[in-house]
Design a protein around this motif. Sequence first.
Motif, short mmCIF file in Angstrom:
data_model
loop_
_atom_site.label_atom_id
_atom_site.label_comp_id
_atom_site.label_asym_id
_atom_site.label_seq_id
_atom_site.Cartn_x
_atom_site.Cartn_y
_atom_site.Cartn_z
N ASN A 1 -28.72 -38.08 -32.34
CA ASN A 1 -30.11 -38.29 -32.79
C ASN A 1 -30.87 -36.98 -32.92
OD1 ASN A 1 -30.12 -38.14 -29.90
ND2 ASN A 1 -32.17 -39.02 -29.88
N LYS A 2 -30.54 -36.00 -32.06
CA LYS A 2 -31.19 -34.69 -32.14
C LYS A 2 -30.71 -33.92 -33.38
CE LYS A 2 -33.52 -35.15 -28.31
NZ LYS A 2 -34.98 -35.37 -28.39
N ILE A 3 -29.41 -34.03 -33.68
CA ILE A 3 -28.89 -33.40 -34.89
C ILE A 3 -29.55 -34.03 -36.12
CG2 ILE A 3 -26.86 -33.19 -36.37
CD1 ILE A 3 -26.55 -31.28 -34.15
N ARG A 4 -29.65 -35.37 -36.14
CA ARG A 4 -30.27 -36.04 -37.29
C ARG A 4 -31.73 -35.64 -37.44
NH1 ARG A 4 -27.32 -40.67 -35.21
NH2 ARG A 4 -29.29 -41.57 -34.49
N GLU A 5 -32.40 -35.45 -36.32
CA GLU A 5 -33.80 -35.01 -36.36
C GLU A 5 -33.92 -33.63 -37.00
OE1 GLU A 5 -37.06 -33.84 -32.98
OE2 GLU A 5 -35.87 -35.66 -32.61
N LEU A 6 -33.01 -32.72 -36.64
CA LEU A 6 -33.03 -31.38 -37.23
C LEU A 6 -32.67 -31.42 -38.72
CD1 LEU A 6 -31.31 -29.41 -34.32
CD2 LEU A 6 -33.70 -29.22 -35.03
N ILE A 7 -31.76 -32.32 -39.08
CA ILE A 7 -31.40 -32.49 -40.49
C ILE A 7 -32.60 -33.02 -41.27
CG2 ILE A 7 -30.00 -33.87 -42.09
CD1 ILE A 7 -27.71 -33.66 -39.99
N ARG A 8 -33.29 -34.00 -40.68
CA ARG A 8 -34.45 -34.59 -41.35
C ARG A 8 -35.55 -33.55 -41.58
NH1 ARG A 8 -36.45 -40.48 -39.31
NH2 ARG A 8 -34.17 -40.71 -39.20
N LYS A 9 -35.67 -32.62 -40.64
CA LYS A 9 -36.64 -31.52 -40.78
C LYS A 9 -36.11 -30.41 -41.69
CE LYS A 9 -38.58 -31.96 -36.10
NZ LYS A 9 -38.61 -31.28 -34.77
N GLN A 10 -34.84 -30.55 -42.11
CA GLN A 10 -34.15 -29.56 -42.94
C GLN A 10 -33.96 -28.23 -42.22
OE1 GLN A 10 -35.71 -29.54 -46.97
NE2 GLN A 10 -35.79 -31.77 -47.02
N ASP A 11 -33.88 -28.31 -40.88
CA ASP A 11 -33.50 -27.14 -40.09
C ASP A 11 -31.99 -26.94 -40.14
OD1 ASP A 11 -36.11 -26.64 -39.36
OD2 ASP A 11 -35.98 -27.76 -37.47
N ILE A 12 -31.25 -28.05 -40.39
CA ILE A 12 -29.80 -27.98 -40.62
C ILE A 12 -29.56 -28.41 -42.07
CG2 ILE A 12 -27.55 -28.98 -40.08
CD1 ILE A 12 -28.52 -29.38 -37.21
N THR A 13 -28.93 -27.53 -42.86
CA THR A 13 -28.65 -27.88 -44.26
C THR A 13 -27.20 -27.62 -44.63
OG1 THR A 13 -29.37 -25.68 -44.95
CG2 THR A 13 -31.02 -27.45 -45.02
N GLY A 14 -26.38 -27.19 -43.65
CA GLY A 14 -24.99 -26.83 -43.94
C GLY A 14 -24.00 -27.88 -43.48
N PRO A 15 -22.70 -27.59 -43.59
CA PRO A 15 -21.65 -28.52 -43.16
C PRO A 15 -21.78 -28.89 -41.68
CG PRO A 15 -20.71 -26.78 -44.50
CD PRO A 15 -22.13 -26.38 -44.21
N THR A 16 -21.35 -30.10 -41.33
CA THR A 16 -21.55 -30.64 -39.98
C THR A 16 -20.30 -30.60 -39.11
OG1 THR A 16 -21.11 -32.85 -40.86
CG2 THR A 16 -23.43 -32.17 -40.71
N ALA A 17 -19.22 -30.00 -39.58
CA ALA A 17 -17.99 -29.93 -38.76
C ALA A 17 -18.31 -29.27 -37.42
CB ALA A 17 -16.91 -29.13 -39.49
N GLY A 18 -17.84 -29.89 -36.34
CA GLY A 18 -18.02 -29.34 -35.00
C GLY A 18 -19.33 -29.72 -34.34
N MET A 19 -20.22 -30.43 -35.03
CA MET A 19 -21.50 -30.81 -34.43
C MET A 19 -21.38 -32.13 -33.65
SD MET A 19 -24.30 -29.89 -37.40
CE MET A 19 -24.38 -28.25 -38.12
N SER A 20 -22.21 -32.30 -32.63
CA SER A 20 -22.21 -33.51 -31.80
C SER A 20 -20.78 -33.90 -31.41
CB SER A 20 -22.90 -34.68 -32.52
OG SER A 20 -24.28 -34.50 -32.55
N LYS A 21 -20.14 -32.98 -30.71
CA LYS A 21 -18.75 -33.17 -30.31
C LYS A 21 -18.55 -34.52 -29.62
CE LYS A 21 -15.26 -30.80 -27.51
NZ LYS A 21 -15.02 -29.64 -26.62
N GLY A 22 -17.55 -35.26 -30.09
CA GLY A 22 -17.23 -36.55 -29.49
C GLY A 22 -17.87 -37.74 -30.17
#
Length: 263
Positions: free
Chosen positions: A10-31
């Motif tokens: 949910n924290k990753i999605r929040e950063l994506i929604r704010k467009q703080d993350i705009t690149g590939p997601t490999a390795g994020m939110s492990k597990g």
Amino acid sequence: MLNYEYLAPNKIRELIRKQDITGPTAGMSKGFTQANLVILKKEYAFDFLLFCQRNPKPCPLLDVTEPGSFHPSKIAKEADIRKDIPKYRIYKDGIYTEEVTDITEYWEDDMVGFLLGCSFTFETPLIESGIPIRHIEENCNVPMYKTNIPCEKAGVFEGPTVVSMRPMSHEDAIRAIQITTRFPSVHGSPIHIGDPSQLGIADISKPDFGDAVTIKDGEIPVFWACGVTPQAVALQSKPSLMITHAPGHMFISDVRDEKLSVL
């Protein structure tokens, strides 16, 4: 700097929604399970559902939204598929027209979202078994290729299977088969190991999607069916509108990887 590997989905999605993350997601939110996205108008939804059923290796279904709903409630109740992916691709009449970071303006009341299993999900157990993942090591997108393997046609949808590739030693490739076979919901075992020309891939250094990675001496390419397949299918089948994730830019769900393991 935040460590995206251990950040909650949910924290990753929040950063994506704010467009703080705009690149590939490999390795994020492990597990946690990552997913490919396909959005179609309702008139195409049954045909595509049938396409997924007939082609479970490249298109393993994790969730399907109700028409008009942008909440994938089965895998992430609070999520919004219009905003929670770093980059989207827009296909109109089989033509890739643009890449955007938010699809709110494209959303229509009869749209249906399909969330498909992604091979990024099984990378965590591979890494935990000591198998290196080259595109994560090189901080780039996984290489993906169109193949000469046709998907089984369903309604208007037909086209080639797309594969993702990870170079490995022979020993690691055998172990990778054992590990990924446990995850049929995220493409399962490889569909090919070794000679790329047998898949119709003329030059492995030139992927159709994603980035080329280093293949070291003594390594062989290992190919998995890939959820970018619907994008190749869109180019051939030409639905009036199809919205997808940009290759490598996935939806991160609240489902833990082990929930998808069958062994």
